[in-house]
Design a protein around this motif. Structure first.
Motif, short mmCIF file in Angstrom:
data_model
loop_
_atom_site.label_atom_id
_atom_site.label_comp_id
_atom_site.label_asym_id
_atom_site.label_seq_id
_atom_site.Cartn_x
_atom_site.Cartn_y
_atom_site.Cartn_z
N LEU A 334 -4.52 5.24 5.58
CA LEU A 334 -4.28 4.01 4.84
C LEU A 334 -2.81 3.91 4.41
N ARG A 338 -0.19 1.01 5.45
CA ARG A 338 0.53 0.26 4.42
C ARG A 338 2.03 0.25 4.70
N ARG A 347 -2.08 -5.42 1.27
CA ARG A 347 -3.00 -5.82 0.20
C ARG A 347 -3.85 -7.01 0.63
N VAL A 350 -6.52 -5.68 3.12
CA VAL A 350 -7.55 -4.88 2.46
C VAL A 350 -8.43 -5.76 1.58
N TRP A 351 -7.86 -6.77 0.96
CA TRP A 351 -8.66 -7.69 0.15
C TRP A 351 -9.75 -8.34 0.99
N VAL A 353 -11.05 -7.14 3.72
CA VAL A 353 -12.02 -6.11 4.08
C VAL A 353 -13.03 -5.89 2.96
N LEU A 376 -9.50 1.35 8.27
CA LEU A 376 -9.98 0.30 7.36
C LEU A 376 -11.46 0.45 7.02
N LEU A 379 -12.77 2.12 3.82
CA LEU A 379 -12.78 1.42 2.54
C LEU A 379 -14.18 0.97 2.15
N LEU A 465 -9.26 -2.22 -5.57
CA LEU A 465 -8.03 -2.35 -4.79
C LEU A 465 -6.81 -2.02 -5.63
N GLU A 469 -4.20 1.02 -4.69
CA GLU A 469 -2.78 0.82 -4.46
C GLU A 469 -1.93 1.74 -5.34
#
Length: 563
Positions: A334, A338, A347, A350-351, A353, A376, A379, A465, A469
Motif C-alpha cells: 500500500l 501511495r 486517498r 482507497v475511498w 474501495v 487493494l 483493505l 482511512l 493514512e
C-alpha cells in the motif's frame, strides 16, 4: 492420515466380504539411543519386520478359512505378498492386501463392510442403495462408504453389489473430507463400472443370458448349484483388468496421502476470524460445485481432475505468494502504491474501495493490474471481494468490485457517469522500454489517470482511512508493521459490523436506536456518512456461519425479555 480404505463385496453365498484393503503405516519415532549413533535393541527386529511384511500379510490372509471363500470373495491369491508403496517425503508405507495387517483392525473393517452393504443402513439413506453414506461411533470408528453395482451377465439381476469404505477414528476430519472423498471415489467407481460394462456387453452379445434364463426350466435340485456357480466370479473376471489390484493399490494409496495432506491443523489465537470462515465456506462451495459438475457430466480423466483443482480460483488463499511471482513491474505494498499514485489520488482510490464502489483498472499490463488488486484487496474483508483480474469486456458491478480491462475496452456510459465507480487508466509513457533493473520504478514508466463522477469530498472519512493514512505516512513504521496495523483496524471495524448487523437486522431495532448504537461504536462525528456506508458495505462480507448462528439463536428464543 490415520485411516484405511477397503473394497467390499456382497457375495451371494457368504454375504459381505472384504476384498481389498489399503492402510498407512507411519514410521516409528526415533529412539534416544539412535540419536547417539548406537543401534537400539529393537532396530534389528524392526528391520526384520519390514523385510517380512509381505509374509506377515500373507499369513494373515491364509488364516482366513479357505472353505468360506469362493472366487468372488477372494482378491489376491494366498501366496501373494501384497503391495507396498513408500512415501519418500514422510516415510509412510502404504500396504495393501485382502485383509488389514493388524488383527485388531480386522473386526473394525469387517463391521464397516457388513454395515456398508446391509439394506438396513442403506435403504433409509441412499434410495436405490447406491451412493455415499456416513456412519460409525467412537468405539468402532467412523466410516465414509460409497456403495455401487458392477454389471455381471451371470449374476442375479445382472449386477453385483460392492462398496468402498474409508474408516477413521476422527469424525470431524472425515466429515470435512466428504466432498474430496466423494469426488475421487466416484472416479474410481466410474472406471470400474465402465470397464465391467464393456465386458458385460461383449458377453451378452455372444450369449444373451436373459433369453437363456427365460427358456430354462426351473429345477429345485439344480438351483443351488446354479447359484453357487454364478456367485464364484471375481472382480478381475468382471472387468478383465490384468492389473486391477495394483491399480486399486495406487488409487487408494494416493487417496490416503492426498486426504491427509489436504487438511492441516492450525493453531488459532482465539475464535476464527470472519475472513477464515468465508475462505472455508468458499472452498467447500467450490468443491461441492465440482462434485455436482462431475456427477452430471460423468466425471473426467484424472489429469483433468487435478488440473481443475489447481484452477479452482482460490486466489484469495495465496495472493501474497503470487504477488512475488508476477512478471514485470508490480505494486509491492500500500505504501508503494501511495508513492506511485500520489497521496491525494491514493486517498481517492482507497475511498472508493472502502465504500464498495467498482474499481476499474484499464491497461496493457495484466501483471501490474493484478498486483495493484492484490494490494487493494487487503483493505477489505474477504467476503467483500469479487474480482475479475483481467477481461476483454466490461463486467457489471454486481459481478465484481475489482475489474481489470485491456486498453481498448470501452467503458459504458452508465458506468462512466456513475458516482459508484472509479477508473484508473494505465498508460506507458513515451513508449519506453522497461528494463529489469528498474522494474520497481513504476512512476517513471507509467502514467496513471484516475477519473470518477463522484463529487462527494473524500477528505473527511471514513475513520479507518484516516488512521491508515497516518500509519502509511509514518516512515518509521515498516511495511510489516503497517500491515499489522491494517489487520487490527479491519478486525475493529468488523466487530462494529457484527454489532450493527445484530442490532439492526436480527433484532429489528428502529432508526433512532441504531443511531445511538453508531455513536456508541464511534462511527458518528466527522466522516459519519462514510463510516455508515463502510459498515453497511462490510456487512455484506459477513460469513454465512455467523449469520446462521445469529438467526438460530433468535429462533431458539435467546432474545432478551424486553425484546
Amino acid at each position: 492420515m490415520n485411516a484405511l480404505v477397503a473394497l467390499c463385496h456382497f457375495c451371494e453365498l457368504h454375504g459381505p466380504r472384504t476384498l481389498f484393503c489399503t492402510e498407512a503405516l507411519h514410521p516409528p519415532s526415533p529412539s534416544p539411543s539412535s540419536q547417539t549413533g548406537a543401534p537400539a535393541p529393537g532396530d534389528r527386529d524392526r528391520d526384520g519386520d519390514r523385510e517380512g511384511e509381505g509374509l506377515t500379510m500373507r499369513a494373515n490372509s491364509s488364516a482366513t478359512q479357505r472353505g468360506e471363500m469362493c472366487e468372488g470373495c477372494r482378491s489376491l491369491p494366498a501366496s501373494h505378498p501384497g503391495f507396498v508403496s513408500i512415501d519418500d517425503e514422510t516415510g509412510i508405507r502404504f500396504l495393501s492386501h485382502q485383509h488389514p495387517r493388524q488383527p485388531q483392525l480386522f473386526s473394525v473393517v469387517r463391521q464397516a463392510c457388513v454395515r456398508s452393504l446391509s439394506c438396513e443402513v442403506n435403504s433409509d439413506v441412499c434410495p436405490g442403495r447406491e451412493g455415499p453414506i456416513f456412519f460409525g461411533d467412537e468405539q468402532h470408528g467412523f466410516v465414509f462408504s460409497h456403495t455401487f453395482f458392477i454389471k455381471d451377465s451371470l449374476a442375479r439381476g445382472f449386477q453385483r453389489w460392492y462398496s468402498i469404505v474409508m474408516v477413521a477414528m476422527d469424525r470431524i476430519y472425515l466429515i470435512n473430507s466428504w466432498p474430496f472423498l466423494l469426488r475421487h471415489l466416484r472416479l474410481t467407481i466410474q472406471s470400474l463400472q465402465s470397464t465391467a460394462l464393456k465386458v458385460f456387453d461383449n458377453e451378452q452379445g455372444v450369449c444373451p443370458q436373459r433369453a437363456v434364463r427365460m427358456n430354462s426350466v426351473f429345477s429345485p435340485a439344480v438351483f443351488p448349484h446354479q447359484r453357487s456357480g454364478n456367485a464364484a466370479r471375481s472382480l478381475t473376471s468382471l472387468t478383465q483388468h490384468p492389473n486391477l489390484w495394483a491399480s486399486l493399490h495406487s488409487s487408494f494409496s494416493w487417496l490416503l496421502k492426498a486426504c491427509g495432506c489436504r487438511l492441516t491443523e492450525k493453531l488459532l489465537e482465539g475464535a476464527p476470524t470472519e475472513d477464515t470462515l468465508v475462505l472455508l465456506e468458499r472452498q467447500t462451495e467450490q468443491e461441492e460445485e465440482m462434485s455436482c459438475w462431475e456427477g452430471a457430466e460423468g466425471g473426467g480423466s484424472m489429469s483433468q481432475q487435478h488440473q481443475s483443482e489447481s484452477e479452482l480460483g482460490l486466489n484469495f488463499l495465496c495472493d501474497d505468494a503470487k504477488l512475488n511471482e508476477l512478471p514485470g513491474p508490480k505494486c509491492r505494498s500500500l505504501r508503494h502504491l501511495r508513492q506511485v499514485l500520489g497521496a491525494a489520488e491514493f486517498r481517492q482510490l482507497v475511498w472508493h474501495v472502502l465504500m464498495g464502489n467498482q474499481v476499474i483498472w484499464r491497461g496493457a499490463d495484466p501483471g501490474l493490474i493484478q498486483s495493484a488488486f492484490t494490494v487493494l484487496k487487503s483493505l477489505l474483508p474477504v467476503g467483500c471481494v469479487r474480482s475479475v483480474p483481467y477481461s476483454a469486456q466490461y463486467e457489471e458491478a454486481y459481478k465484481c468490485n475489482f475489474l481489470g480491462l485491456s486498453p481498448d475496452v470501452p467503458i459504458p456510459t452508465h458506468v462512466s457517469s456513475s458516482e459508484f465507480s472509479v477508473l484508473v487508466d494505465v498508460s506507458l509513457e513515451r513508449s519506453c522500454q522497461i528494463s529489469a533493473a528498474c522494474e520497481d520504478d513504476i512512476s517513471s514508466h507509467y502514467q496513471f489517470t484516475i477519473s470518477s463522477a463522484n463529487t462527494q469530498p473524500t477528505d473527511r472519512g471514513p475513520t479507518l482511512l484516516n488512521k491508515l493514512e497516518v500509519a502509511l505516512s509514518n516512515e518509521n513504521l515498516s511495511v510489516d508493521v503497517v500491515s499489522h496495523c491494517l489487520l487490527c483496524l479491519k478486525e475493529e471495524w468488523m466487530n462494529k459490523v457484527k454489532v450493527l448487523f445484530k442490532f439492526s437486522k436480527v433484532d429489528g431495532r428502529g432508526r433512532e436506536d441504531t443511531q445511538k448504537v453508531l455513536a456508541l461504536l464511534g462511527a458518528t462525528g466527522p466522516g459519519e456518512e462514510d463510516n455508515v456506508r463502510l459498515l453497511k458495505f462490510w456487512m455484506t462480507g459477513l460469513s454465512k456461519t455467523y449469520k446462521s448462528h445469529l438467526m438460530t439463536a433468535v429462533r431458539g428464543g435467546e432474545r432478551s425479555p424486553s425484546q
